[in-house]
Design an enzyme around this catalytic site. Structure first.
Site, mmCIF file in Angstrom:
data_model
loop_
_atom_site.group_PDB
_atom_site.id
_atom_site.type_symbol
_atom_site.label_atom_id
_atom_site.label_comp_id
_atom_site.label_asym_id
_atom_site.label_seq_id
_atom_site.Cartn_x
_atom_site.Cartn_y
_atom_site.Cartn_z
ATOM 1 N N ASP A 124 -1.062 9.160 -2.955
ATOM 2 C CA ASP A 124 -0.584 8.552 -4.194
ATOM 3 C C ASP A 124 -1.151 9.346 -5.361
ATOM 4 O OD1 ASP A 124 0.844 6.472 -2.973
ATOM 5 O OD2 ASP A 124 -0.893 5.143 -2.952
ATOM 6 N N ASP A 138 7.553 5.601 -3.401
ATOM 7 C CA ASP A 138 7.468 4.239 -3.946
ATOM 8 C C ASP A 138 8.552 4.006 -4.996
ATOM 9 O OD1 ASP A 138 5.202 3.740 -2.375
ATOM 10 O OD2 ASP A 138 3.857 4.478 -3.947
#
Length: 161
Positions: A124, A138
């Site tokens: 991330d 995402d």
């Protein structure tokens, strides 16, 4: 396979592969450019680039149960592929394809990234004002889900053949 389904294959697979490649390319970039660096402001503190390795789900929930998320991602990939290739509108197929691409790239992270097979951490790097840190997959998952919700409010039409 009927003609409607065969026409959906390039659309669904094309979008899913695009999401997967874009996500993996941006993760590769993030690991090479952000490792060991302080957060980089993009829009002040509201949007920053910051590298994290997430063993859990959203908001790092379930960090000790990475293998569970691997199984969930695998099931999601199978169901999204199956449903995405069924006859339906192009927009609905595109929404499912975005979700398929996001789920597939998360599954690949879980399977092949450290610390080990089926226990890998998701890369991330997009920090949203400290609320959560995410990635391109995402974004695709959320956009696909929102599109599906919006489409649920429209009258259903028979898919074009």
């Amino acid at each position: 396979m009927d003609t409607t389904t065969s026409r959906r294959v390039p659309l669904v697979m094309g979008i899913a592969v695009f999401v997967l490649l874009l996500d993996q390319a941006t993760k590769y970039w993030a690991e090479s450019a952000l490792t060991g660096r302080a957060p980089i402001p993009v829009l002040g503190e509201f949007l920053q680039l910051r590298l994290l390795y997430n063993p859990g789900a959203a908001f790092s929930i379930g960090a000790g149960s990475t293998w569970v998320f691997t199984i969930v991602a695998a099931v999601a990939v199978v169901l999204l592929a199956r449903y995405g290739l069924q006859p339906q509108t192009k927009l609905r197929a595109a929404a499912l394809a975005m979700m398929l691409g996001g789920a597939t790239t998360h599954l690949l992270d879980r399977l092949f990234r450290p610390p080990g097979f089926a226990r890998g951490h998701v890369v991330d790097f997009i920090d949203y004002n400290g609320w959560f840190v995410g990635n391109v997959a995402d974004i695709a998952l959320v956009c696909g889900a929102i599109l599906l919700v919006l489409l649920s409010f429209t009258p259903t039409k028979q898919p074009a053949s």
